[in-house]
Design a protein around this motif. Structure first.
Motif, PDB file in Angstrom:
ATOM      1  N   ALA A   2      -1.967   3.642 -13.439  1.00 19.23           N
ATOM      2  CA  ALA A   2      -2.596   4.965 -13.526  1.00 19.23           C
ATOM      3  C   ALA A   2      -3.913   5.004 -12.759  1.00 19.23           C
ATOM      4  CB  ALA A   2      -2.828   5.337 -14.990  1.00 19.23           C
ATOM      5  N   TYR A   3      -4.682   3.905 -12.860  1.00 22.41           N
ATOM      6  CA  TYR A   3      -5.949   3.850 -12.126  1.00 22.41           C
ATOM      7  C   TYR A   3      -5.719   3.896 -10.619  1.00 22.41           C
ATOM      8  CZ  TYR A   3     -10.129   1.791 -10.043  1.00 22.41           C
ATOM      9  OH  TYR A   3     -11.214   1.543  -9.251  1.00 22.41           O
ATOM     10  N   LEU A   4      -4.750   3.091 -10.167  1.00 23.65           N
ATOM     11  CA  LEU A   4      -4.460   3.080  -8.733  1.00 23.65           C
ATOM     12  C   LEU A   4      -3.904   4.427  -8.267  1.00 23.65           C
ATOM     13  CD1 LEU A   4      -2.904  -0.489  -8.385  1.00 23.65           C
ATOM     14  CD2 LEU A   4      -5.220   0.261  -7.798  1.00 23.65           C
ATOM     15  N   ALA A   5      -3.085   5.092  -9.136  1.00 22.28           N
ATOM     16  CA  ALA A   5      -2.573   6.407  -8.777  1.00 22.28           C
ATOM     17  C   ALA A   5      -3.706   7.416  -8.644  1.00 22.28           C
ATOM     18  CB  ALA A   5      -1.563   6.881  -9.830  1.00 22.28           C
ATOM     19  N   GLY A   6      -4.686   7.346  -9.556  1.00 18.55           N
ATOM     20  CA  GLY A   6      -5.840   8.234  -9.467  1.00 18.55           C
ATOM     21  C   GLY A   6      -6.651   7.982  -8.207  1.00 18.55           C
ATOM     22  N   VAL A   7      -6.828   6.687  -7.877  1.00 17.60           N
ATOM     23  CA  VAL A   7      -7.562   6.366  -6.640  1.00 17.60           C
ATOM     24  C   VAL A   7      -6.810   6.897  -5.429  1.00 17.60           C
ATOM     25  CG1 VAL A   7      -8.334   4.461  -5.182  1.00 17.60           C
ATOM     26  CG2 VAL A   7      -8.699   4.371  -7.646  1.00 17.60           C
ATOM     27  N   ARG A  22      -8.114   9.721  -2.797  1.00 24.33           N
ATOM     28  CA  ARG A  22      -8.173   9.464  -1.351  1.00 24.33           C
ATOM     29  C   ARG A  22      -7.334  10.472  -0.577  1.00 24.33           C
ATOM     30  NH1 ARG A  22      -7.575   2.824  -1.363  1.00 24.33           N
ATOM     31  NH2 ARG A  22      -9.669   2.389  -2.225  1.00 24.33           N
ATOM     32  N   GLN A  23      -6.178  10.867  -1.166  1.00 18.40           N
ATOM     33  CA  GLN A  23      -5.344  11.860  -0.502  1.00 18.40           C
ATOM     34  C   GLN A  23      -6.081  13.196  -0.374  1.00 18.40           C
ATOM     35  OE1 GLN A  23      -1.782  12.793  -2.595  1.00 18.40           O
ATOM     36  NE2 GLN A  23      -0.856  13.919  -0.897  1.00 18.40           N
ATOM     37  N   ARG A  24      -6.739  13.638  -1.466  1.00 21.08           N
ATOM     38  CA  ARG A  24      -7.479  14.903  -1.407  1.00 21.08           C
ATOM     39  C   ARG A  24      -8.634  14.810  -0.409  1.00 21.08           C
ATOM     40  NH1 ARG A  24      -6.980  14.165  -7.136  1.00 21.08           N
ATOM     41  NH2 ARG A  24      -5.289  15.447  -7.984  1.00 21.08           N
ATOM     42  N   GLN A  25      -9.298  13.644  -0.392  1.00 16.21           N
ATOM     43  CA  GLN A  25     -10.384  13.478   0.560  1.00 16.21           C
ATOM     44  C   GLN A  25      -9.873  13.537   1.995  1.00 16.21           C
ATOM     45  OE1 GLN A  25     -13.616  13.295  -0.215  1.00 16.21           O
ATOM     46  NE2 GLN A  25     -14.053  13.374   1.981  1.00 16.21           N
TER      47      GLN A  25
END
Length: 300
Positions: free
Chosen positions: A189-194, A198-201
Motif C-alpha cells: 500500500a505504501y509503495l502504491a501510494g508513492v 509520482r504519477q500525479r506529479q
C-alpha cells in the motif's frame, strides 16, 4: 558357595551365615571356611553386599483425574554391619520396597495435577527416597537413591497432549504468516501510494511543459484555450481506451458535432473546477476563474 569336605567357599562381595544346630553363630566373610557339619554347623545364604537396583511401575490417578503410570528406580544394598539382621528379618526384600514405593506414590500423586507431576518429579523422588530409607533401615538395608524415571499418561491423554501441542505450533505459524502478510500488504500500500503520487506529479509536470511549449509556439494563445484543447484530447483518448478495453461493449454512443464537443469540454472543465475550488468558495457559490487555475499550473 559349596560344602565339600566341610569346606565352604564364599565369593567376593557376598557373605554367608554360619549356624550351629539352627542358631546363628556368625558371619562368614569372602574366602574359604571350615564348617564341620558333623558338629552341627552349616552355612546359610549367601547374601550379596553389592548395590542392587529395583525398577517398578505404579499406576495411579492425578488430581485432574488422569491415570498415569509412574516408573521408578530404587538403588539399595545390605549393610555389612547389619547383614545378619537383613538376612533373617526379611524373606522378600523386593516386595517390601515395592509396597513402600506404591504407598508413597499413591499418596502423593493424587495431590498433583498432570502438569505438576512432570514439574515436580524431583520432589516426588526425594519423598520416595526419604520414606523408603526410613522404612528399610530397621531391616539392615540402605537405600542409596530413588528416582522417578518416567511419567506415562494413558494413551488417550498422550494423544490429546500431542494434538494440543501441534495445534499450538500451527497457531503460532499461522500468526507469523498473518503478520508477514500484513507487513507485505502495508508495504504494498505504501509503495502504491508513492507510485500514485509520482504519477500525479508526472501528469502535472507534463501539463506544465505542454502549456509552456504551446504558448511559446502559438503567440496569443490563452491558458484557457490550451486547457480546452488538452481536455478535449484527453476526453477522446479516454473514449478510445474504453472502446478497446476487454469486458466492455465495443460501441459507445456519444453526441456528435462541434457543439457536442464544446459541451463536453465545458462539462469536463466545470467538473474539474468544482472539485478544485476551496470549500469556502464553493459554499458562497464563487468558483475560481479558469485563468487562475491555468496560471497556477504554468507558474514556475
Amino acid at each position: 558357595m559349596g560344602n565339600l569336605l566341610c569346606c565352604v567357599e564364599v565369593e567376593e562381595s557376598t557373605v554367608a551365615m554360619r549356624e550351629r544346630f539352627g542358631k546363628f553363630d556368625g558371619v562368614l566373610e569372602p574366602g574359604c571356611h571350615f564348617v564341620p557339619w558333623f558338629l552341627g554347623q552349616q552355612a546359610r545364604g549367601p547374601i550379596s553386599l553389592r548395590l542392587r537396583q529395583l525398577e517398578l511401575r505404579c499406576q495411579t490417578k492425578t488430581k485432574d483425574n488422569v491415570f498415569v503410570t509412574v516408573v521408578t528406580c530404587v538403588q539399595y544394598r545390605a549393610l555389612a554391619d547389619k547383614v545378619s539382621h537383613a538376612f533373617y528379618t526379611l524373606t522378600n526384600t523386593r516386595s517390601q520396597i515395592q509396597a513402600h514405593i506404591f504407598d508413597v506414590l499413591r499418596a502423593s500423586i493424587p495431590k498433583l495435577t498432570l502438569d505438576e507431576v512432570f514439574e515436580k518429579k524431583k520432589e516426588v523422588a526425594e519423598a520416595l527416597e526419604e520414606e523408603v530409607s526410613e522404612a528399610m533401615a530397621p531391616y539392615g538395608y540402605e537405600v542409596m537413591r530413588a528416582l522417578v524415571v518416567d511419567v506415562q499418561p494413558e494413551e488417550g491423554v498422550r494423544r490429546a497432549m500431542n494434538e494440543a501441542a501441534a495445534a499450538g505450533e500451527r497457531a503460532a505459524a499461522d500468526k507469523a504468516a498473518q503478520v508477514r502478510r500484513a507487513e507485505g500488504d502495508a508495504e504494498a500500500a505504501y509503495l502504491a501510494g508513492v507510485g500514485a503520487a509520482r504519477q500525479r506529479q508526472a501528469v502535472v509536470d507534463g501539463l506544465r511543459a505542454c502549456f509552456v511549449a504551446f504558448c511559446s509556439a502559438v503567440p496569443g494563445a490563452t491558458p484557457r484555450e490550451v486547457m480546452d484543447m488538452v481536455l478535449l484530447a484527453q476526453y477522446f483518448e479516454t473514449m478510445k481506451e474504453i472502446g478497446a478495453a476487454s469486458g466492455y461493449s465495443s460501441a459507445a454512443f456519444v453526441p456528435h458535432g462541434p457543439a457536442a464537443a464544446r459541451d463536453a469540454v465545458a462539462q469536463i472543465r466545470d467538473g474539474l473546477l468544482q472539485a478544485a475550488q476551496p470549500p469556502v468558495a464553493a459554499a458562497v457559490g464563487h468558483p475560481l476563474p479558469v485563468t487562475s487555475v491555468c496560471e497556477g499550473i504554468t507558474e514556475e
